[in-house]
Every structure is written in structure tokens, then in C-alpha cells.
Write a protein that holds these residues in place. Structure first.
Motif, PDB file in Angstrom:
ATOM      1  N   GLN A 219     -32.414   6.006 -40.260  1.00  0.00           N
ATOM      2  CA  GLN A 219     -33.845   5.929 -40.838  1.00  0.00           C
ATOM      3  C   GLN A 219     -33.929   8.269 -40.010  1.00  0.00           C
ATOM      4  N   ALA A 220     -32.957   8.622 -39.323  1.00  0.00           N
ATOM      5  CA  ALA A 220     -32.827  10.294 -38.908  1.00  0.00           C
ATOM      6  C   ALA A 220     -32.787  10.350 -40.343  1.00  0.00           C
ATOM      7  N   THR A 221     -32.005  10.152 -41.067  1.00  0.00           N
ATOM      8  CA  THR A 221     -31.491  10.371 -42.754  1.00  0.00           C
ATOM      9  C   THR A 221     -32.983  10.610 -44.166  1.00  0.00           C
ATOM     10  N   VAL A 222     -33.263   9.505 -43.847  1.00  0.00           N
ATOM     11  CA  VAL A 222     -34.534   8.932 -44.353  1.00  0.00           C
ATOM     12  C   VAL A 222     -35.125  10.116 -44.049  1.00  0.00           C
ATOM     13  N   THR A 223     -35.365  10.728 -43.142  1.00  0.00           N
ATOM     14  CA  THR A 223     -36.918  11.619 -42.055  1.00  0.00           C
ATOM     15  C   THR A 223     -36.259  12.920 -42.724  1.00  0.00           C
ATOM     16  N   GLU A 224     -34.957  13.082 -42.581  1.00  0.00           N
ATOM     17  CA  GLU A 224     -34.758  14.881 -43.332  1.00  0.00           C
ATOM     18  C   GLU A 224     -34.544  14.409 -44.320  1.00  0.00           C
ATOM     19  N   LEU A 225     -34.396  13.516 -45.080  1.00  0.00           N
ATOM     20  CA  LEU A 225     -34.324  14.075 -46.785  1.00  0.00           C
ATOM     21  C   LEU A 225     -35.962  13.994 -46.769  1.00  0.00           C
ATOM     22  N   GLU A 226     -36.916  13.353 -47.194  1.00  0.00           N
ATOM     23  CA  GLU A 226     -38.019  13.073 -46.826  1.00  0.00           C
ATOM     24  C   GLU A 226     -38.417  15.121 -46.515  1.00  0.00           C
ATOM     25  N   LEU A 227     -38.609  15.176 -45.085  1.00  0.00           N
ATOM     26  CA  LEU A 227     -38.880  16.605 -45.174  1.00  0.00           C
ATOM     27  C   LEU A 227     -37.981  17.616 -45.984  1.00  0.00           C
ATOM     28  N   VAL A 228     -36.908  17.519 -46.458  1.00  0.00           N
ATOM     29  CA  VAL A 228     -36.204  18.622 -47.500  1.00  0.00           C
ATOM     30  C   VAL A 228     -37.409  18.797 -48.666  1.00  0.00           C
ATOM     31  N   ASP A 229     -38.138  17.328 -49.313  1.00  0.00           N
ATOM     32  CA  ASP A 229     -39.336  17.057 -49.921  1.00  0.00           C
ATOM     33  C   ASP A 229     -40.610  18.573 -49.460  1.00  0.00           C
ATOM     34  N   GLU A 230     -41.093  18.461 -47.972  1.00  0.00           N
ATOM     35  CA  GLU A 230     -41.761  19.132 -47.625  1.00  0.00           C
ATOM     36  C   GLU A 230     -41.245  20.614 -47.932  1.00  0.00           C
ATOM     37  N   LEU A 231     -40.407  19.898 -47.653  1.00  0.00           N
ATOM     38  CA  LEU A 231     -39.168  22.114 -47.491  1.00  0.00           C
ATOM     39  C   LEU A 231     -39.857  22.463 -49.011  1.00  0.00           C
ATOM     40  N   GLU A 232     -39.754  21.271 -50.463  1.00  0.00           N
ATOM     41  CA  GLU A 232     -39.522  22.306 -51.274  1.00  0.00           C
ATOM     42  C   GLU A 232     -40.883  22.843 -51.770  1.00  0.00           C
ATOM     43  N   GLY A 233     -41.909  21.925 -51.873  1.00  0.00           N
ATOM     44  CA  GLY A 233     -42.934  22.050 -51.738  1.00  0.00           C
ATOM     45  C   GLY A 233     -43.418  23.363 -51.280  1.00  0.00           C
ATOM     46  N   TYR A 234     -42.575  23.842 -49.791  1.00  0.00           N
ATOM     47  CA  TYR A 234     -43.086  25.219 -49.014  1.00  0.00           C
ATOM     48  C   TYR A 234     -43.501  26.123 -50.408  1.00  0.00           C
TER      49      TYR A 234
END
Length: 251
Positions: A219-234
Motif C-alpha cells: 500500500q505504501a508503494t502505491v502511495t509513493e507512485l501516486e505521489l510521484v504523479d503529483e510531483l510530475e504535475g508540480y
């Protein structure tokens, strides 16, 4: 696993079809094969097109193979592999000789794993190919290379956790690598809320990997990957996707 993946690129001629998958592997259930259908993206094979676009497209191919290694049907997996293999050949001249040779090795590893019916090794070979490609991205790209390498770390951990037996040691090393990459860009993320959430996600991931809590680590890995998407958007807001200076323009 970003908002430019789902689009279809048609640039120049001749064209090479490459794979992209609808939706993000990081948010898709490992057991959900409903999103495993292969879509195509056409990538130009002429020198007039930016090498950055070709590299980004090739990275997408290896990412697609990594994400779908456990869920793709045999014919889909064969197509994903063939596309990744062809794109690797297409960008070989843009990599330094050592990286090009290493990428060829990862392609061969993926083929061996496919022939053996070994999804974890398919995913691991493909994600190592992805790492080699994104490491060749320009240091001047809007999205820092470290962000793509955070993607790499998450994908590798996912593959480690799906292996039998679990590759806990390798997963922890990938977690440490993620911490290192985050350290390179953390100070440049001035969105304090996003900064904190990403730091916290890596801390939780490290905690769960250390105690070998498979469910929570996954679950934590999924969260990390989703936050990478947010970083890309940032680093590259949606409004900038079609900017002439965007190496991923049109993809």
C-alpha cells in the motif's frame, strides 16, 4: 503513469508503434486485468524529431512492460515486449555505449523471463531498462530525472513484493535509493504540503519494508507512485504539457 501517457502521438514518418496503457499501474489493483489492453503510440524514426521525445516514449514502453508483467495476457505481453525491444533499438544511438549494452542485456533478460513464464523477472528486467533510459534524460528537463527515478524505485519495490519469495533486501535497497533521489529535489518542492506527504510516504515505506509487512508495504508503494504523479504535475503543470520546450510534448 502520468497524464500524457493516455494520449496518442502521431508525428513524422516512418512511424514506430509503441505501447501505452490506459490508466496508471500504481493505482491499479495487481489483480485487475481489466486495464491490460494495449494501446499504441506512434513515435517518429527520423532525426528531425527531438531525441528527448524518443527517449520519453521508449521509457513509456518499458514502464508499460513493467506494470503489466503480472496481468497481461500472453499475446499482450508478447506485443509489449516486442514494442519495448524495438524502441530500445531505436534509441541505442542516444545512449552512451555502456548504457546501450546494458539496455540490450535487460531486453534479453526480459525475453528469457517471458519464455520461462516468470512475471517478477519480466518486471524487474523491464524496470531496469526503464532506469537506464530515464537516466539519459536531459538534466535541463522540466521534470527532474530524480522524479523518474522515484518512479523506478516504486516499480522495483512492487516487483520485489510480488516475487516468490519476496525480495525484501532488494526492496529495502530500492527504498534507500528513493530516499537518495528525494533528497536531490526535496528542497526544490516548495509546496510544503506535497513535500511533507512525500517525505512521510517514504518514511512509512521504509518502516513497512524493515518489518516485512507485505500488505502495508504494498500500500505504501502505491502511495509513493501516486505521489510521484503529483510531483510530475508540480514540476510540469498540465497547462505546460504542450509547451514547445516540453520533451514529452504530444505524448
Amino acid at each position: 503513469m502520468r497524464n500524457w501517457r493516455s494520449n496518442v502521438l502521431h508525428i513524422g514518418s516512418p512511424l514506430l508503434a509503441i505501447a501505452a496503457l490506459s490508466g496508471c499501474g500504481s493505482s491499479q489493483s495487481p489483480n485487475d486485468s481489466s486495464n491490460s489492453s494495449v494501446q499504441t503510440v506512434a513515435v517518429p524514426q527520423n532525426e528531425a524529431v527531438s531525441s528527448a521525445i524518443a527517449l520519453a516514449a521508449a521509457a513509456e514502453n518499458f514502464e508499460a512492460l513493467t506494470e503489466q508483467a503480472f496481468t497481461a495476457k500472453p499475446d499482450e505481453l508478447a506485443l509489449l515486449f516486442a514494442i519495448a525491444q524495438e524502441s530500445a533499438t531505436g534509441i541505442a544511438g542516444q545512449l552512451d555505449p555502456a548504457a546501450a549494452k546494458a539496455l540490450d542485456g535487460r531486453v534479453k533478460d526480459a525475453k528469457t523471463a517471458i519464455d520461462a513464464g516468470n512475471p517478477p523477472d519480466i518486471a524487474l528486467a523491464a524496470v531496469e531498462g526503464y532506469r537506464l533510459i530515464v537516466s539519459a534524460f536531459s538534466p535541463d528537463a522540466k521534470i527532474p530525472v530524480a522524479v523518474s527515478l522515484l518512479d523506478y524505485a516504486g516499480f522495483r519495490i512492487q516487483a520485489d513484493l510480488k516475487s516468490d519469495p519476496k525480495r525484501w533486501s532488494d526492496a529495502r535497497e530500492a527504498g534507500k535509493f528513493a530516499q537518495e533521489q528525494w533528497g536531490l529535489i526535496k528542497d526544490s518542492v516548495t509546496d510544503t504540503e506535497l513535500n511533507k506527504r512525500f517525505s512521510d510516504s517514504l518514511a512509512k515505506l521504509d518502516e513497512y519494508l524493515s518489518v516485512k509487512d507485505e500488505k502495508m508495504a504494498a500500500q505504501a508503494t502505491v502511495t509513493e507512485l501516486e505521489l510521484v504523479d503529483e510531483l510530475e504535475g508540480y514540476f510540469q503543470p498540465t497547462s505546460a504539457i504542450n509547451s514547445p520546450n516540453n520533451p514529452k510534448k504530444g505524448t
